[in-house]
Design a protein around this motif. Structure first.
Motif, PDB file in Angstrom:
ATOM      1  N   ALA A  62     -18.836  83.883 -19.154  1.00 52.32           N
ATOM      2  CA  ALA A  62     -18.969  82.873 -18.128  1.00 52.32           C
ATOM      3  C   ALA A  62     -18.558  81.654 -18.694  1.00 52.32           C
ATOM      4  O   ALA A  62     -18.474  80.671 -17.943  1.00 52.32           O
ATOM      5  CB  ALA A  62     -20.827  82.748 -18.328  1.00 52.32           C
ATOM      6  N   TYR A  63     -18.670  81.435 -19.808  1.00 49.68           N
ATOM      7  CA  TYR A  63     -18.028  80.239 -20.094  1.00 49.68           C
ATOM      8  C   TYR A  63     -16.877  79.796 -19.861  1.00 49.68           C
ATOM      9  O   TYR A  63     -16.081  79.434 -19.599  1.00 49.68           O
ATOM     10  CB  TYR A  63     -18.049  79.924 -21.569  1.00 49.68           C
ATOM     11  N   VAL A  64     -15.676  81.385 -20.602  1.00 47.49           N
ATOM     12  CA  VAL A  64     -14.112  81.437 -20.365  1.00 47.49           C
ATOM     13  C   VAL A  64     -14.090  81.165 -18.480  1.00 47.49           C
ATOM     14  O   VAL A  64     -13.136  80.281 -18.956  1.00 47.49           O
ATOM     15  CB  VAL A  64     -14.212  82.801 -21.105  1.00 47.49           C
ATOM     16  N   ASP A  65     -14.673  82.048 -18.127  1.00 44.79           N
ATOM     17  CA  ASP A  65     -14.454  80.997 -16.414  1.00 44.79           C
ATOM     18  C   ASP A  65     -14.734  80.515 -15.851  1.00 44.79           C
ATOM     19  O   ASP A  65     -14.014  79.465 -15.635  1.00 44.79           O
ATOM     20  CB  ASP A  65     -15.908  82.435 -15.431  1.00 44.79           C
ATOM     21  N   ALA A  68     -11.861  78.162 -17.380  1.00 45.67           N
ATOM     22  CA  ALA A  68     -10.312  78.553 -16.409  1.00 45.67           C
ATOM     23  C   ALA A  68     -10.541  77.480 -15.464  1.00 45.67           C
ATOM     24  O   ALA A  68      -9.837  76.727 -15.014  1.00 45.67           O
ATOM     25  CB  ALA A  68     -10.705  79.969 -16.803  1.00 45.67           C
ATOM     26  N   ALA A  69     -12.067  77.917 -14.712  1.00 49.90           N
ATOM     27  CA  ALA A  69     -12.416  76.297 -13.270  1.00 49.90           C
ATOM     28  C   ALA A  69     -12.229  75.639 -13.477  1.00 49.90           C
ATOM     29  O   ALA A  69     -12.605  74.621 -12.709  1.00 49.90           O
ATOM     30  CB  ALA A  69     -13.201  77.199 -12.721  1.00 49.90           C
ATOM     31  N   CYS A  75     -19.792  75.192 -18.443  1.00 51.14           N
ATOM     32  CA  CYS A  75     -18.937  75.288 -20.111  1.00 51.14           C
ATOM     33  C   CYS A  75     -20.447  74.542 -20.635  1.00 51.14           C
ATOM     34  O   CYS A  75     -21.222  75.441 -21.468  1.00 51.14           O
ATOM     35  CB  CYS A  75     -17.781  73.730 -20.235  1.00 51.14           C
ATOM     36  N   LEU A  76     -20.489  73.820 -20.682  1.00 50.48           N
ATOM     37  CA  LEU A  76     -21.599  73.545 -21.722  1.00 50.48           C
ATOM     38  C   LEU A  76     -22.881  73.301 -21.561  1.00 50.48           C
ATOM     39  O   LEU A  76     -23.489  74.479 -22.772  1.00 50.48           O
ATOM     40  CB  LEU A  76     -22.100  71.516 -21.436  1.00 50.48           C
ATOM     41  N   LEU A  77     -22.886  73.876 -20.116  1.00 49.74           N
ATOM     42  CA  LEU A  77     -24.203  74.788 -19.961  1.00 49.74           C
ATOM     43  C   LEU A  77     -24.027  76.077 -20.992  1.00 49.74           C
ATOM     44  O   LEU A  77     -25.272  76.765 -21.459  1.00 49.74           O
ATOM     45  CB  LEU A  77     -24.883  74.579 -18.532  1.00 49.74           C
ATOM     46  N   PHE A  78     -23.369  77.142 -20.245  1.00 51.52           N
ATOM     47  CA  PHE A  78     -22.871  78.289 -21.063  1.00 51.52           C
ATOM     48  C   PHE A  78     -22.716  77.993 -22.592  1.00 51.52           C
ATOM     49  O   PHE A  78     -23.522  79.261 -23.309  1.00 51.52           O
ATOM     50  CB  PHE A  78     -22.362  78.680 -20.566  1.00 51.52           C
TER      51      PHE A  78
END
Length: 141
Positions: A62-65, A68-69, A75-78
């Motif tokens: 989920a962080y990588v996705d 990428a978006a 990103c910080l949340l994941f």
């Protein structure tokens, strides 16, 4: 070339778990996780290890996705969830797996990342096949 994942129970459940995590529905994510772990574990200890690995894999994906978006908030949340809900050992193994995957896809890694991955593999219990894969990745200056 992208390979299509098999349409089997585990793959469908993993996708559903990722979707629940991305939507912030932790109750649904926990329900799916519990179901997957009941199917895959043989002891309470095995279940906890699998839970940690599953959670780390899904959160990292989920962080990588999100990265990428370009979604820095997600990103910080994941990243926060990964650090708070998974063991340090599993987080480290997940990050190193990500580096290995990236290196295999690109054929090379920056020297700093290659060195980190090499050091980690030398200290971890990885087999010769994994070391051979690392050896196939060029260490870029």
């Amino acid at each position: 070339m992208t390979t299509q994942l098999p349409d089997i129970f585990e793959t469908r459940q993993a996708k559903a778990l990722l979707a629940a995590l991305q939507a912030g529905d932790l109750k649904q994510a926990r329900k799916i996780e519990d179901h997957l772990l009941a199917e895959g574990s043989h002891s309470p200890e095995d279940r906890e290890l699998l839970a940690d690995q599953l959670r780390a894999s899904m959160l990292f994906r989920a962080y990588v996705d999100a990265s990428a978006a370009g979604d820095e908030v997600m990103c910080l949340l994941f990243q926060k969830l990964l650090k708070e809900t998974c063991s340090e050992r599993t987080v480290q193994a997940t990050l190193m797996s990500g580096l290995l995957y990236s290196g295999l896809q690109q054929g090379s890694l920056p020297a700093e990342d290659h060195d980190r991955l090499t050091e980690w593999m030398n200290g971890a219990d990885v087999g010769e096949e994994m070391k051979a894969r690392l050896a196939s990745i060029t260490r870029a200056p």
